[in-house]
Design a protein around this motif. Structure first.
Motif, PDB file in Angstrom:
ATOM      1  N   THR A 162       0.836  -1.211   0.000  1.00  0.00           N
ATOM      2  CA  THR A 162       0.000   0.000   0.000  1.00  0.00           C
ATOM      3  C   THR A 162       0.869   1.260   0.000  1.00  0.00           C
ATOM      4  OG1 THR A 162      -0.201   0.088   2.406  1.00  0.00           O
ATOM      5  CG2 THR A 162      -1.905  -1.121   1.227  1.00  0.00           C
ATOM      6  N   VAL A 167      -0.931   4.200  -2.436  1.00  0.00           N
ATOM      7  CA  VAL A 167      -2.361   4.137  -2.086  1.00  0.00           C
ATOM      8  C   VAL A 167      -2.541   4.573  -0.636  1.00  0.00           C
ATOM      9  CG1 VAL A 167      -4.300   2.584  -1.735  1.00  0.00           C
ATOM     10  CG2 VAL A 167      -2.977   2.439  -3.832  1.00  0.00           C
ATOM     11  N   TYR A 169      -3.769   3.238   2.469  1.00  0.00           N
ATOM     12  CA  TYR A 169      -5.061   3.197   3.154  1.00  0.00           C
ATOM     13  C   TYR A 169      -4.965   3.739   4.560  1.00  0.00           C
ATOM     14  CZ  TYR A 169      -6.598  -0.018  -0.511  1.00  0.00           C
ATOM     15  OH  TYR A 169      -6.912  -0.588  -1.705  1.00  0.00           O
TER      16      TYR A 169
ATOM     17  N   TRP B 159     -14.382   0.902  -3.277  1.00  0.00           N
ATOM     18  CA  TRP B 159     -13.018   0.563  -2.882  1.00  0.00           C
ATOM     19  C   TRP B 159     -12.116   0.467  -4.110  1.00  0.00           C
ATOM     20  CZ3 TRP B 159     -10.570  -4.017  -4.359  1.00  0.00           C
ATOM     21  CH2 TRP B 159      -9.272  -4.168  -3.864  1.00  0.00           C
ATOM     22  N   THR B 163      -8.814   2.788  -4.823  1.00  0.00           N
ATOM     23  CA  THR B 163      -7.523   2.107  -4.946  1.00  0.00           C
ATOM     24  C   THR B 163      -6.858   2.396  -6.285  1.00  0.00           C
ATOM     25  OG1 THR B 163      -8.248   0.340  -3.503  1.00  0.00           O
ATOM     26  CG2 THR B 163      -6.401  -0.147  -4.941  1.00  0.00           C
ATOM     27  N   GLY B 168      -6.865   6.089  -1.952  1.00  0.00           N
ATOM     28  CA  GLY B 168      -6.747   5.241  -0.763  1.00  0.00           C
ATOM     29  C   GLY B 168      -7.161   5.887   0.538  1.00  0.00           C
ATOM     30  N   TYR B 173     -11.093  -1.324   3.048  1.00  0.00           N
ATOM     31  CA  TYR B 173      -9.866  -2.002   2.610  1.00  0.00           C
ATOM     32  C   TYR B 173     -10.030  -3.484   2.896  1.00  0.00           C
ATOM     33  CZ  TYR B 173      -9.091  -1.266   7.572  1.00  0.00           C
ATOM     34  OH  TYR B 173      -9.260  -1.214   8.924  1.00  0.00           O
ATOM     35  N   ALA B 183      -6.219  -7.002  -4.217  1.00  0.00           N
ATOM     36  CA  ALA B 183      -5.754  -5.615  -4.162  1.00  0.00           C
ATOM     37  C   ALA B 183      -4.401  -5.471  -4.840  1.00  0.00           C
ATOM     38  CB  ALA B 183      -5.665  -5.149  -2.714  1.00  0.00           C
ATOM     39  N   MET B 187      -3.761  -3.089  -7.909  1.00  0.00           N
ATOM     40  CA  MET B 187      -2.794  -1.999  -7.816  1.00  0.00           C
ATOM     41  C   MET B 187      -1.781  -2.076  -8.949  1.00  0.00           C
ATOM     42  SD  MET B 187      -2.030  -1.909  -3.749  1.00  0.00           S
ATOM     43  CE  MET B 187      -3.317  -1.517  -2.566  1.00  0.00           C
TER      44      MET B 187
END
Lengths: 253, 253, 253, 253
Positions: A162, A167, A169, B159, B163, B168, B173, B183, B187
């Motif tokens: 992440t 990103v 989160y 979401w 993303t 984010g 998540y 994810a 990504m």
């Protein structure tokens, strides 16, 4: 080969490339085992720490060796800032983290020549290496911190993902000062590399549909300025050939 | 057409393009109905799972067929890593997720030739397809997880959006390992494509006001280096034409 | 040198560069001491505030001086929007924050000429300067706010890092209006610079493996269009040399 | 001017540009007053809603007029997808949000010709306009939602800023479906524009220190390939001039 005028350093580097790769990988494997299998208070942790210090010694010898062989020593140091950490590390506080930077940097030097021309593979190996080391390091420093949100290696890997994609989160993030230094290194080093990977994927993607870059994606395909120019120069050459083979005006044949 | 030297594979691909698109879309529709209308314990879920396995068989036949026809089999496998998942999927744990990657990849192959030259449309279809499949997959694996924040399909779509744009927020998540694999795929795969879409929008935007790229946006318009060069070469050509048509110095006329 | 037609402004700027750098750095040091060592209610805070106002006066004198010397005054103001804040600051509410923008902008002007040609270093100094000032400013305005999450300078630095890289975990974020103005400035000013730094790192990274840009990363290395063109023009030149040295067809020797 | 072959549409657009700008700005002002000063249950809200519908009628007349004048009507619709929303809006659910998109798009068309050549200013106006409208819209739909985190206009502006820069702290985010549609529009539309603004700032920044692009930032300044090529072509031209003026070998003088 950054020092075409440093023949002795280059000779040393050619001979030490293979052993250094093995030593660097050994360091990472031992570090991974230490972090994943033990905790700071275990006797096994201490034993592996001794092993890491011995391996570390090899890197110090390599750096000192190259520095001694270099003709212009200050420029050599200026061009190898990360390698300097090898010697400087014991004088800093975040010792272990800095050693990891030096090891990754050494591996990168070795891998670089190996992957010359295969940039895609090199980028993927680099980003994986940086991500893996960052996950190990953040897991080591965060797992016992109060209020830590990164408490397993899987969560550390997820956090790396992440972060490196920006990103962010915020479900997992480092809370210790050491962990935030790892994050800073990951952000500054890794994001640039992942950005390159992303750009490469986007390039590949556009290639699949026959467009050469994003700006072309919405344009009619017409010839580029450079293609026009090449056509122009070729026409010029043909014109000169014609001038040459044709008998000259007024010349007897 | 990646294999100009694989005539038999190309012939096969030309004939199977239309049926494979239909089969791939059918797989996605059945999967969407299964995820959105049923839960893992319903009998309907099981029935649709059988349908998905049958459709899956078609993809296996297609891949095996192409592999048999290929002259250089290892290179063929190396160039179609996602298609390999078709055969390898049953041996992995995250079976369903890997099958989705293979289906999306197959659809992408088919759509690619269809959209050749219309990159803008292709990008939008691709990013929508990847986003929709990621939303379905993350919804399927997250909805029954304890402490899950993605508990409806609408939230899964939201979401995906936060993303893929790398915003984010972190209000939603994935918390399961499978969800985090989805994810990771989203990504790495989707961000690159959305980056391309964004670059294309920015290009279009600059075109609206008559500037060709961002760097030109703040410059006075003057001729580019390449334009100067074209002018120079044209002048050269005119000079040579002049040399040719004018009678030579001292030559009798 | 933006005003080749403003000789008197340039002369003034050449003479004031060194003193202004010192004054600007002094302002930042005093501001840092004030924020890090005192609180708004301390007598030391008030004493340092007087020092800051005096230093500020030097900037006002510099701006007024340059404005008086400028021949085209409105254009001068239009080209130095941040410097205008020097005079305008007292009339705005977010006085201190605006003064910081003016000081950083002045330092940037001075450093600019110093780093001409060494862009990498200039970028790193700029991004560090902006980040440091933003951390100080957000710490000052946030630390006493109810429900603030940025309550120490270390946390302010961490917040700057997560913001400037656009990761944005959301574990720390400003809650006051002033803090959000700092964030807006950091986002708009700093992200662009860090983006440039990232692009530079990516460029350097690709250079290490012998590829010149991301789009080349996945291509076979073949010559670029421009290289082809250069070869073509060189061949053309050789052709003309040949034409010249060879005796003309039909000419007596 | 996208339709060089639509002379009547162009004539109409030339005449309606100024009135449409005023009408579009009036729509935004009335909408801003309505959202900021009233709530959905106030009589003032209803009164301003009537005003908005009347203004809306002007846009419908403009679109229908242009469509009637267009020679190739389907292509016209295909090239003005947002304008189509003018007519289509009443048939969709998210009526008000779609009307805003159409109004912003109309203003963009009008402003476009005005800012031709001054891209920097146009980008800043566009991103401000989109950001302002997104803040108004998200504030309108979120403020009364249960568990909403965007409950004041200031928070909506802050949310727009964190979203458009992709920082996405997650301290504020939309929770209603309408709010998430606003977010989707802001992300897809605004991020591309802000990306362009960022690229422009980075370009300007590099210009300040005398480097032309990021890749040059870390290189020694040496001449570019194109500069080498220009020198080569100029040498070629000089060579030909020399050939011409010198008497020919063996020719009588």
């Amino acid at each position: 080969m950054q020092e075409p005028d440093e023949p002795r350093v280059e000779a040393w580097e050619r001979r030490t490339d293979v052993p250094l790769t093995i030593v660097g990988l050994a360091y990472l494997v031992v570090y991974a085992v230490q972090v994943l299998a033990f905790r700071g208070s275990d006797p096994g942790w201490f034993a592996l720490d001794v092993v890491l210090w011995v391996i570390w010694g090899v890197f110090v010898v390599d750096f000192v060796g190259r520095l001694v062989l270099a003709r212009r020593k200050w420029r050599f140091i200026g061009r190898h800032p990360f390698d300097l950490l090898v010697v400087a590390a014991p004088f800093f506080r975040f010792l272990r983290l800095l050693r990891l930077v030096a090891v990754v940097s050494s591996l990168a030097r070795v891998l670089r020549d190996d992957f010359r021309g295969r940039v895609g593979s090199y980028l993927l190996v680099s980003v994986s290496l940086i991500g893996f080391v960052a996950a190990l390091a953040v897991y080591e420093v965060e797992r016992d911190a109060p209020e830590a949100s990164i408490t397993s290696f899987g969560e550390a890997v997820w956090w790396v993902l992440t972060t490196i994609t920006t990103v962010g989160y915020g479900d997992r993030y480092p809370v210790t000062t050491e962990g935030r230094f790892v994050a800073a290194g990951l952000m500054l080093g890794g994001i640039a590399i992942l950005g390159t990977v992303t750009a490469a994927i986007a390039t590949w993607f556009l290639e699949q549909v026959g467009a050469r870059d994003a700006s072309e994606a919405l344009h009619p395909a017409g010839p580029t300025e450079t293609e026009l120019l090449i056509a122009e120069v070729r026409a010029l050459r043909a014109r000169i050939d014609e001038l040459d083979t044709r008998p000259h005006a007024g010349a007897p044949d």
